[in-house]
Write a protein that holds these residues in place. Structure first.
Motif, PDB file in Angstrom:
ATOM      1  N   PRO A 198      -4.747  -2.087  -2.793  1.00  0.00           N
ATOM      2  CA  PRO A 198      -6.007  -2.990  -3.438  1.00  0.00           C
ATOM      3  C   PRO A 198      -5.457  -3.648  -5.135  1.00  0.00           C
ATOM      4  CG  PRO A 198      -7.784  -1.453  -3.013  1.00  0.00           C
ATOM      5  CD  PRO A 198      -6.280  -1.429  -2.373  1.00  0.00           C
ATOM      6  N   PRO A 199      -5.442  -4.691  -5.739  1.00  0.00           N
ATOM      7  CA  PRO A 199      -5.576  -4.679  -6.984  1.00  0.00           C
ATOM      8  C   PRO A 199      -5.886  -3.393  -7.634  1.00  0.00           C
ATOM      9  CG  PRO A 199      -6.378  -6.932  -5.817  1.00  0.00           C
ATOM     10  CD  PRO A 199      -6.864  -5.665  -4.775  1.00  0.00           C
ATOM     11  N   LEU A 200      -5.092  -3.449  -8.343  1.00  0.00           N
ATOM     12  CA  LEU A 200      -5.340  -2.249  -9.776  1.00  0.00           C
ATOM     13  C   LEU A 200      -5.201  -1.198  -9.008  1.00  0.00           C
ATOM     14  CD1 LEU A 200      -8.305  -3.316 -11.570  1.00  0.00           C
ATOM     15  CD2 LEU A 200      -5.733  -3.539 -12.070  1.00  0.00           C
ATOM     16  N   ASP A 241       6.100 -10.103  -8.789  1.00  0.00           N
ATOM     17  CA  ASP A 241       4.770 -10.250  -8.853  1.00  0.00           C
ATOM     18  C   ASP A 241       3.691  -9.418  -8.098  1.00  0.00           C
ATOM     19  OD1 ASP A 241       4.592 -11.740 -11.156  1.00  0.00           O
ATOM     20  OD2 ASP A 241       4.497 -13.046 -10.804  1.00  0.00           O
ATOM     21  N   LEU A 242       4.334  -8.599  -7.511  1.00  0.00           N
ATOM     22  CA  LEU A 242       3.330  -7.698  -6.797  1.00  0.00           C
ATOM     23  C   LEU A 242       2.573  -6.060  -7.830  1.00  0.00           C
ATOM     24  CD1 LEU A 242       4.737  -7.177  -3.081  1.00  0.00           C
ATOM     25  CD2 LEU A 242       3.034  -8.963  -3.703  1.00  0.00           C
ATOM     26  N   ILE A 243       3.206  -5.935  -8.529  1.00  0.00           N
ATOM     27  CA  ILE A 243       3.267  -4.783  -8.989  1.00  0.00           C
ATOM     28  C   ILE A 243       3.841  -4.610 -10.865  1.00  0.00           C
ATOM     29  CG2 ILE A 243       3.088  -3.129  -7.585  1.00  0.00           C
ATOM     30  CD1 ILE A 243       5.727  -1.936  -8.587  1.00  0.00           C
ATOM     31  N   GLU A 282       5.122  -2.736  -0.309  1.00  0.00           N
ATOM     32  CA  GLU A 282       5.003  -4.653   0.011  1.00  0.00           C
ATOM     33  C   GLU A 282       3.871  -4.676   1.351  1.00  0.00           C
ATOM     34  OE1 GLU A 282       7.985  -6.410   0.480  1.00  0.00           O
ATOM     35  OE2 GLU A 282       6.810  -9.164   0.796  1.00  0.00           O
ATOM     36  N   LYS A 283       4.144  -4.600   2.183  1.00  0.00           N
ATOM     37  CA  LYS A 283       3.660  -3.915   3.199  1.00  0.00           C
ATOM     38  C   LYS A 283       1.287  -3.865   3.496  1.00  0.00           C
ATOM     39  CE  LYS A 283       4.942  -2.754   8.501  1.00  0.00           C
ATOM     40  NZ  LYS A 283       5.462  -2.040   8.258  1.00  0.00           N
ATOM     41  N   GLN A 284       1.515  -2.917   2.622  1.00  0.00           N
ATOM     42  CA  GLN A 284       0.330  -2.532   2.221  1.00  0.00           C
ATOM     43  C   GLN A 284      -0.825  -3.466   1.455  1.00  0.00           C
ATOM     44  OE1 GLN A 284       0.180   1.599   1.813  1.00  0.00           O
ATOM     45  NE2 GLN A 284       2.855   1.662   1.776  1.00  0.00           N
ATOM     46  N   ILE A 285       0.477  -3.252   0.489  1.00  0.00           N
ATOM     47  CA  ILE A 285      -0.608  -4.201  -1.262  1.00  0.00           C
ATOM     48  C   ILE A 285      -0.835  -6.129   0.055  1.00  0.00           C
ATOM     49  CG2 ILE A 285       0.259  -5.990  -3.038  1.00  0.00           C
ATOM     50  CD1 ILE A 285       2.082  -3.508  -3.358  1.00  0.00           C
ATOM     51  N   ARG A 286      -0.013  -6.426   0.672  1.00  0.00           N
ATOM     52  CA  ARG A 286      -0.389  -7.431   1.448  1.00  0.00           C
ATOM     53  C   ARG A 286      -1.695  -7.889   2.768  1.00  0.00           C
ATOM     54  NH1 ARG A 286       2.645 -10.954  -0.945  1.00  0.00           N
ATOM     55  NH2 ARG A 286       4.826 -10.414  -0.627  1.00  0.00           N
TER      56      ARG A 286
END
Ligand SMILES: Cc1ncc(COP(=O)(O)O)c(C=O)c1O
Length: 479
Positions: free
Chosen positions: A33-35, A66-68, A24-28
């Motif tokens: 990044p997306p994809l 809804d993160l992945i 989660e931290k790395q996505i935010r």
């Protein structure tokens, strides 16, 4: 990707939650990044040493937030698109990944690089020495007892003068090559030496001859620059001079890349007669030979293999070597010996790339080569490598009797095998990895199918037999 991080088992936070927070931290923060692709549940659970159900729970929670998102066939990816943000848009990283001029390694090489990070695998794939074969204590002694009093500015564009003097002396004593320090360029290993030569001295559309199979074959730089490679088959005596002659007649090759001593991967040594003929052909047509020689001092029979450069009376050879296989691969010290205007050109390019070599590596390399440690280290290393080679040969005879063809190498760190039984190269590789051993499939190094490279210099002595037993299980299981 995730294998540098491990969940904290002493924490009160459940492991699945730690995995959720980790991603989660790395996505935010944009690291993922997306994809971006997340590892498969199976792979991540293996990497982290946790149950697959723990990873599944973590992925389910990330998905619920809804993160992945997971799709059959394409795996698990970070949700969103490059354009999904109000007031702005994300850079299209994925487009950039395929935009650069330097092509990525082929997938099998990438896979080997990735898999060799896994500590549980026995590594007979990586072309470097086993940790205990490096002169760690000797380096520590130097670091403790010698004063480093070099200015902390950029190093001389050709590399430290005293190191170049040391290398010139070493070339004369150990390899009977005469040169002055100003014809030497220190590089970040033989790898950078090859890159500099290919990038600076060739142009798109040129044809060059390379050995097949070979380490050079595995380098994407030729394809990246649009350089055509003409393959010269390597037999137990190296390449055939007639093939070089024909390559020039048919393709007007501009350069020849050879590794004549304990060639990677075949272990072949170029026959002295062939050596002479090749030098003659190169001179006749005015084709430079790039002699890549990281292994010639690793001879198990106490006779040092002559180099092309030591017999190069006309000056057609650009000579490359490095400390990687005889002292340390991590110190990143290699060198090029070439005509002075070529050294100037390559050194100018090196300045553009990274302003030259590290003062610290140059100093340490020079201290080691000039110390009383160097000769005994090399002697002991050869003894140890020979023991490993013999262990590998015994293991092959024990676990693969009659199944493979090979020539016992008289030096270096690699053994090349042709497997008699029909098999699928990638499937065999996958099975072997599942059984705990990683080796280099021949397809990564040349056009031949059905061959493998076993590196005996890398694994611990005790694990060589287990490695070949695991390989044999993988081979027989696929019947
Ligand atoms: C023939 C050959 N050339 C060049 C290299 C690159 O070595 P380094 O850059 O570590 O000197 C290798 C490494 O395996 C090799 O086998």
């Amino acid at each position: 990707m995730a294998n540098e991080w491990k969940p904290d088992r002493s924490s009160e936070q459940p492991i699945y939650k730690q995995i959720v927070l980790y991603f989660e931290k790395q996505i935010r923060n944009g690291e993922l990044p997306p994809l971006s692709k997340l590892p498969s549940e199976r792979k991540l659970s293996k990497d982290l040493g946790v149950n697959r159900s723990t990873v599944a729970t973590a992925y389910a929670e990330l998905s619920a937030s809804d993160l992945i998102t997971s799709k059959k066939g394409s795996g698990t990816v970070v949700r969103g698109s490059n354009r999904a943000y109000p007031g702005g848009q994300m850079p299209n990283w994925n487009r950039m990944l395929i935009a650069g001029t330097l092509l990525p390694n082929v997938p099998i090489i990438q896979r080997i690089a990735e898999e060799t990070n896994h500590k549980h695998l026995i590594d007979i794939a990586t072309g470097q020495l086993s940790p205990e074969l490096f002169p760690n204590q000797q380096f520590q002694h130097i670091l403790k007892n010698q004063t480093f009093d070099h200015p902390l500015s950029y190093e001389h564009p050709h590399g430290n003068l005293k190191l170049r003097e040391t290398i010139a002396r070493h070339l004369k004593i150990d390899k009977k090559i005469e040169c002055t320090p100003s014809s030497i360029l220190i590089t970040s290993g033989a790898q950078q030496a090859l890159h500099l030569i290919i990038q600076c001295l060739l142009k798109p559309g040129d044809a060059v001859a390379i050995e097949d199979p070979s380490y050079t074959y595995s380098l994407p730089i030729f394809r990246s620059l649009g350089i055509k490679t003409i393959l010269l088959e390597v037999d137990e005596n190296g390449v055939n001079p007639n093939d070089i002659h024909n390559a020039y007649i048919n393709h007007r090759i501009r350069m020849i890349f050879l590794s004549p001593a304990y060639q990677n991967p075949t272990g072949a040594v170029l026959h002295p007669e062939r050596r002479k003929k090749i030098l003659k052909t190169a001179f006749e047509f005015g084709i430079p030979i790039v002699e890549d020689d990281p292994y010639s001092l690793l001879s198990f029979e106490n006779e040092r293999e002559a180099t092309l450069k030591s017999e190069d009376s006309h000056g057609v050879v650009i000579y490359i070597s490095s400390l990687s296989k005889m002292v340390s691969s991590g110190i990143r010290i290699g060198w090029i010996l070439a005509p002075k205007q070529i050294v100037e050109r390559l050194s100018d390019a090196r300045q553009q790339i990274d302003f030259g070599s590290s003062i610290f590596s140059d100093w340490l390399a020079r201290e080691f080569l000039n110390s009383d440690f160097y000769e005994p280290h090399l002697r002991q290393l050869k003894i140890e490598l020979k023991i490993r080679r013999d262990l590998l040969v015994s293991a092959i005879e024990k676990h693969l009797p009659g199944q493979v063809e090979y020539t016992v190498p008289k030096g270096g760190i690699h053994l090349w095998c042709r497997i008699r039984q029909n098999h699928h190269d990638e499937k065999l590789f996958n099975r072997a990895v599942d059984k705990g051993v990683i080796y280099t499939p021949g397809i990564a190094l040349g056009s031949k199918k059905g061959c493998v490279r076993f590196t005996f210099g890398r694994a611990a002595k005790e694990s060589i037999d287990t490695a070949i037993s695991a390989f044999s299980n993988a081979l027989f299981e696929q019947k």
